[in-house]
Structure formats: structure tokens, C-alpha cells
Scaffold this active site. Structure first.
Site, PDB file in Angstrom:
ATOM      1  N   ASP A 137       1.028  -0.953   0.125  1.00 38.22           N
ATOM      2  CA  ASP A 137      -0.264  -0.075  -0.064  1.00 38.22           C
ATOM      3  C   ASP A 137       0.279   0.753  -0.058  1.00 38.22           C
ATOM      4  O   ASP A 137       1.898   2.037   0.823  1.00 38.22           O
ATOM      5  CB  ASP A 137      -0.365   0.164   0.999  1.00 38.22           C
ATOM      6  CG  ASP A 137      -1.590   0.853   1.208  1.00 38.22           C
ATOM      7  OD1 ASP A 137      -1.240   1.938   0.779  1.00 38.22           O
ATOM      8  OD2 ASP A 137      -3.085   1.195   1.642  1.00 38.22           O
ATOM      9  N   TYR A 144     -10.144  14.975  -6.394  1.00 38.88           N
ATOM     10  CA  TYR A 144      -8.472  14.361  -7.262  1.00 38.88           C
ATOM     11  C   TYR A 144      -8.057  15.497  -8.094  1.00 38.88           C
ATOM     12  O   TYR A 144      -7.103  15.294  -9.028  1.00 38.88           O
ATOM     13  CB  TYR A 144      -9.640  14.059  -8.033  1.00 38.88           C
ATOM     14  CG  TYR A 144      -9.357  12.884  -9.610  1.00 38.88           C
ATOM     15  CD1 TYR A 144      -8.533  11.419  -9.884  1.00 38.88           C
ATOM     16  CD2 TYR A 144      -9.134  13.102 -11.160  1.00 38.88           C
ATOM     17  CE1 TYR A 144      -7.942  10.585 -10.225  1.00 38.88           C
ATOM     18  CE2 TYR A 144      -8.509  12.299 -11.846  1.00 38.88           C
ATOM     19  CZ  TYR A 144      -7.514  11.163 -11.529  1.00 38.88           C
ATOM     20  OH  TYR A 144      -7.024  11.012 -12.369  1.00 38.88           O
ATOM     21  N   LYS A 195      -4.182  16.171  -8.800  1.00 43.45           N
ATOM     22  CA  LYS A 195      -3.567  15.927  -9.495  1.00 43.45           C
ATOM     23  C   LYS A 195      -2.922  17.027  -9.884  1.00 43.45           C
ATOM     24  O   LYS A 195      -1.752  17.427 -10.012  1.00 43.45           O
ATOM     25  CB  LYS A 195      -4.321  15.357 -10.727  1.00 43.45           C
ATOM     26  CG  LYS A 195      -4.749  14.155 -10.598  1.00 43.45           C
ATOM     27  CD  LYS A 195      -3.760  13.322 -10.525  1.00 43.45           C
ATOM     28  CE  LYS A 195      -4.209  11.298 -10.842  1.00 43.45           C
ATOM     29  NZ  LYS A 195      -3.100  10.509 -10.683  1.00 43.45           N
ATOM     30  N   ILE A 228      -8.928   8.246 -20.404  1.00 38.32           N
ATOM     31  CA  ILE A 228      -8.850   6.561 -21.044  1.00 38.32           C
ATOM     32  C   ILE A 228      -9.288   5.809 -20.287  1.00 38.32           C
ATOM     33  O   ILE A 228      -9.681   5.901 -19.433  1.00 38.32           O
ATOM     34  CB  ILE A 228      -7.257   6.763 -20.362  1.00 38.32           C
ATOM     35  CG1 ILE A 228      -6.479   7.262 -20.161  1.00 38.32           C
ATOM     36  CG2 ILE A 228      -6.866   5.233 -20.564  1.00 38.32           C
ATOM     37  CD1 ILE A 228      -5.426   8.140 -22.319  1.00 38.32           C
ATOM     38  N   THR A 281     -10.059   3.202 -18.074  1.00 37.10           N
ATOM     39  CA  THR A 281      -9.879   1.908 -17.829  1.00 37.10           C
ATOM     40  C   THR A 281     -11.077   1.630 -16.485  1.00 37.10           C
ATOM     41  O   THR A 281     -12.084   1.936 -16.944  1.00 37.10           O
ATOM     42  CB  THR A 281      -8.626   2.249 -17.013  1.00 37.10           C
ATOM     43  OG1 THR A 281      -9.474   3.563 -16.084  1.00 37.10           O
ATOM     44  CG2 THR A 281      -6.972   2.565 -17.947  1.00 37.10           C
TER      45      THR A 281
HETATM   46  N1  LIG Z   1      -8.171   5.931 -16.418  1.00 36.56           N
HETATM   47  C1  LIG Z   1      -8.163   7.276 -16.833  1.00 36.56           C
HETATM   48  O1  LIG Z   1      -8.911   7.707 -17.680  1.00 36.56           O
HETATM   49  C2  LIG Z   1      -7.148   8.590 -16.271  1.00 36.56           C
HETATM   50  C3  LIG Z   1      -6.796   9.817 -16.886  1.00 36.56           C
HETATM   51  C4  LIG Z   1      -5.749  10.422 -16.133  1.00 36.56           C
HETATM   52  C5  LIG Z   1      -5.254  10.070 -15.131  1.00 36.56           C
HETATM   53  N2  LIG Z   1      -5.217   8.871 -15.129  1.00 36.56           N
HETATM   54  C6  LIG Z   1      -4.175   8.287 -13.535  1.00 36.56           C
HETATM   55  O2  LIG Z   1      -3.875   6.959 -13.561  1.00 36.56           O
HETATM   56  C7  LIG Z   1      -3.653   5.944 -12.808  1.00 36.56           C
HETATM   57  C8  LIG Z   1      -4.055   4.669 -13.097  1.00 36.56           C
HETATM   58  O3  LIG Z   1      -5.099   4.385 -13.581  1.00 36.56           O
HETATM   59  P1  LIG Z   1      -6.405   3.761 -14.061  1.00 36.56           P
HETATM   60  O4  LIG Z   1      -7.646   4.381 -15.867  1.00 36.56           O
HETATM   61  O5  LIG Z   1      -5.243   2.819 -14.939  1.00 36.56           O
HETATM   62  O6  LIG Z   1      -7.044   2.983 -12.909  1.00 36.56           O
HETATM   63  P2  LIG Z   1      -7.171   1.609 -11.623  1.00 36.56           P
HETATM   64  O7  LIG Z   1      -7.797   0.911 -11.210  1.00 36.56           O
HETATM   65  O8  LIG Z   1      -7.610   1.092 -13.466  1.00 36.56           O
HETATM   66  O9  LIG Z   1      -5.692   1.702 -11.681  1.00 36.56           O
HETATM   67  C9  LIG Z   1      -5.442   2.074 -10.580  1.00 36.56           C
HETATM   68  C10 LIG Z   1      -4.860   1.127  -9.543  1.00 36.56           C
HETATM   69  O10 LIG Z   1      -3.822   1.579  -8.579  1.00 36.56           O
HETATM   70  C11 LIG Z   1      -4.374   0.508  -7.307  1.00 36.56           C
HETATM   71  N3  LIG Z   1      -4.628   1.898  -6.064  1.00 36.56           N
HETATM   72  C12 LIG Z   1      -5.101   2.298  -6.162  1.00 36.56           C
HETATM   73  N4  LIG Z   1      -4.511   2.470  -4.330  1.00 36.56           N
HETATM   74  C13 LIG Z   1      -3.400   2.187  -4.339  1.00 36.56           C
HETATM   75  C14 LIG Z   1      -2.613   2.140  -2.960  1.00 36.56           C
HETATM   76  N5  LIG Z   1      -2.444   2.930  -1.807  1.00 36.56           N
HETATM   77  N6  LIG Z   1      -1.625   1.377  -2.505  1.00 36.56           N
HETATM   78  C15 LIG Z   1      -1.331  -0.006  -3.696  1.00 36.56           C
HETATM   79  N7  LIG Z   1      -1.772   0.756  -4.685  1.00 36.56           N
HETATM   80  C16 LIG Z   1      -2.922   0.930  -5.009  1.00 36.56           C
HETATM   81  C17 LIG Z   1      -5.412  -0.500  -7.716  1.00 36.56           C
HETATM   82  O11 LIG Z   1      -5.061  -0.911  -7.631  1.00 36.56           O
HETATM   83  C18 LIG Z   1      -5.392  -0.065  -9.246  1.00 36.56           C
HETATM   84  O12 LIG Z   1      -4.972  -1.781  -9.622  1.00 36.56           O
HETATM   85  C19 LIG Z   1      -4.185   7.066 -11.946  1.00 36.56           C
HETATM   86  O13 LIG Z   1      -3.580   7.643 -11.327  1.00 36.56           O
HETATM   87  C20 LIG Z   1      -5.382   7.277 -12.576  1.00 36.56           C
HETATM   88  O14 LIG Z   1      -5.707   8.893 -11.551  1.00 36.56           O
HETATM   89  C21 LIG Z   1      -6.151   8.266 -15.164  1.00 36.56           C
END
Ligand SMILES: NC(=O)c1ccc[n+]([C@@H]2O[C@H](COP(=O)([O-])OP(=O)(O)OC[C@H]3O[C@@H](n4cnc5c(N)ncnc54)[C@H](O)[C@@H]3O)[C@@H](O)[C@H]2O)c1
Length: 302
Positions: free
Chosen positions: A111, A206, A210, A239, A241
């Protein structure tokens, strides 16, 4: 002048002391043979996609995430990496000073909000592999609530993961890079939401988190440049996901609405971040630090 990377490109050709062998070096600049990368949030989504990209570029990649054990999707990617053939001789020859070794993917449950635990993870990886070259802080969560009603404990929880967790990750990586004298690359995953407010969305925590990540990277880049450690951010737009699906699925019209907010009229895919993360992780970006790479389908151009 000892501070400068080895000359490449035209300067290398014109160097009278250069070895006369003729080979392509541009792909070597992006290659990561023998390098060790650590990616938090590497169990799924953008983190797993980036882990796969760095492994394809030749790195040993540690994925750090919450689940005690990885799921079958992660295992399938690991098995694919195990089957990859080694990088070609031409690519490895031009890549900087690292022995070629086989790519692999390793999973560690941790974590990132636990500072001591995160330090212990990076120490373990440094002791096991003898190096840490690349860190991608990708773990994060998305929550929505109106600013007038946002519960304090929810706000604090998001900041704890998205800001404190990113800092503890970058700090733990930098401590090992400094200890081992490695000119590493630290990449923090921010978001376009660090620079703009998402139209129609109640993302105050959020967006705040960021924005903090963008400023964290600039500050750490300036402090760590004397140790030759680079710190940059990637700011993706929307994105598709599991994170965004969980938000979009209950609101059927939102996918089209978000798509219409960029000139490409679509959401991005995680694999569309493969190039930028490999570039920032590698010697192709040695003069880039304290910068933000925006990959948002043009969202912020409108
Ligand atoms: N998907 C989007 O549109 C988008 C856009 C901009 C930025 N982001 C950023 O990209 C990153 C990944 O996003 P994603 O869409 O792949 O999300 P996701 O939810 O698919 O993946 C996030 C991962 O972080 C892990 N996580 C959360 N809390 C945690 C902790 N305390 N310790 C360890 N791991 C932890 C989760 O278990 C998960 O596997 C994030 O930081 C998100 O803010 C995503």
C-alpha cells in the site's frame, strides 16, 4: 563537462575517436536492457500497460499494488513477457552501459500510503536486483462528490493515496537511486485534471490531488537534478480503464459526452501511453526533467 551524457547522433558520427561500426542507434536510445523499473498501481489499467511496455523495452519490471496476489489478467501478461525473445544484438549494442538480461514481470503487494512499507519495497528490489533505474508512480483513485458536501474523511483518503502515496513512492525510489548512484527516471502519473477542471464533474479532491502531483514533480526535479535523477509527469486525458468504466457505466450518455470534449472525438486507450512512458524512462529523454507530458487527444487544445 563530465555531467553530460555520451554524445549521440550526428556528434557521435563526427567524433574522430568513435568506433567506426555502422548501426542504427535510435531504437537503442529507447531500450532498457538490464534496467529495473518499479510501477505502483501496476496490477491493472494504465499501470499494467506501462509495465508491459517497459518490459518489452527490455526492463525487469516490478508491479506494486494492493491485491495480495495478482489476478489472471496480470498473470497472462507476465507469461507473455516470459516468452519474449531477447532484444536484438543491434539494439543492445547501442544501449547505454547495461548488461543485457531477460525481461521479467514481478508482483509485490503493498500500500503506497504506508511510507515505511513503500521504502521497504524499494529497498528489497534494490537489494535483489542491485539497482532501481525507473519508477512510475501510477497508483491512484477517482472519487466524485459536490464540493459543498465532500466528507472530510473521503477527501483525506483520496489525498492520502493520490498525493502522499505518490510522494512516498517517488521518495523511496529516489533514496535508492541516490544510494546506488543511479541516474534514474521518476515518472509521476498526474492527469489533465491537474491543470483543468473536468466539465460537469464534481472532482474537487481528484483535481486538487493531480495539481499537487504536477508541482511535486517540478520540486523534486529541481532538488534531484544534481544527483542526475530526472522527475517528470504524464497527464493523460480520459482513458478507458476499470477506473473510468466504474464511473461511466452508470451514466450511459457520459462516454459520448467525454468523447465530444476533444477534437479526436473519442476516449484514449491505455496502450496509447506506451510510447511516452518508454521515452521518459529511457535515455531518449536525458534532457527532460520537471516537465509535464500531456496525452489527451487534444482535450486541452479546445
Ligand atoms: N483512466 C483515466 O482516464 C486517467 C486519466 C488521467 C490520469 N489517470 C491516472 O492514472 C493512474 C491509473 O489509473 P487507471 O485508470 O489505470 O486506474 P485503475 O483503477 O485501473 O488502476 C489504479 C491502480 O492503483 C491501485 N491502487 C489504488 N490505491 C492504491 C494504494 N494505496 N497502494 C497501491 N496501489 C493502489 C489500484 O489497486 C489499481 O490497480 C491513476 O493515478 C489515475 O488517476 C487515469
Amino acid at each position: 563537462m563530465t555531467n553530460l551524457p555520451e554524445p549521440k547522433g550526428v556528434a557521435a558520427i563526427l567524433n574522430p575517436n568513435a568506433c567506426p561500426s555502422v548501426h542504427r542507434s535510435i531504437f537503442s536510445d529507447f531500450a532498457l536492457p538490464g534496467r529495473v523499473a518499479v510501477i505502483t498501481g501496476g496490477h491493472r489499467g494504465i499501470g499494467l500497460e506501462m509495465a508491459f511496455a517497459l518490459a518489452e523495452a527490455g526492463a525487469i519490471v516490478y508491479c506494486v499494488d494492493l491485491p495480495a496476489f495478482p489476478d489472471s489478467d496480470w498473470e497472462a501478461v507476465k507469461q507473455h513477457v516470459d516468452k519474449l525473445s531477447p532484444l536484438s544484438e543491434e539494439i543492445v549494442r547501442g544501449a547505454a552501459n547495461k548488461p543485457s538480461s531477460k525481461s521479467k514481470l514481478v508482483y509485490i503487494s503493498a500500500d503506497v500510503t504506508d511510507q515505511d512499507g513503500t521504502r521497504a519495497v524499494f529497498k528489497h528490489i534494490a537489494e535483489t536486483e542491485g539497482r532501481v533505474d525507473v519508477c512510475v508512480a501510477c497508483a491512484g483513485i477517482l472519487r466524485s462528490a459536490e464540493c459543498l458536501e465532500y466528507p472530510g474523511d473521503e477527501f483525506r483518503k483520496l489525498i492520502d493515496i493520490n498525493v502522499n502515496g505518490v510522494f512516498f513512492t517517488a521518495q523511496a525510489a529516489a533514496r535508492q537511486m541516490v544510494r546506488l548512484g543511479i541516474p534514474g527516471s521518476i515518472i509521476l502519473i498526474a492527469s489533465m485534471s491537474g491543470s483543468i477542471a473536468n466539465r460537469g464533474q464534481n472532482f474537487v479532491a481528484y483535481n486538487t490531488s493531480k495539481s499537487a502531483v504536477l508541482q511535486m514533480a517540478r520540486s523534486m526535479a529541481c532538488e534531484l537534478a544534481p544527483q542526475k535523477i530526472r522527475v517528470n509527469t504524464i497527464s493523460p486525458g480520459y482513458i478507458l480503464t476499470d477506473m473510468t468504466k466504474a464511473y461511466l457505466d452508470p451514466q450511459p450518455k457520459l462516454h459520448a459526452e467525454w468523447s465530444s470534449q476533444n477534437p479526436m472525438d473519442r476516449l484514449g486507450r491505455p496502450d496509447e501511453l506506451r510510447g511516452v512512458v518508454t521515452w521518459l524512462a529511457s535515455d531518449a529523454s536525458t534532457y527532460c526533467t520537471g516537465s509535464d507530458m500531456i496525452v489527451d487527444g487534444g482535450h486541452r487544445a479546445w
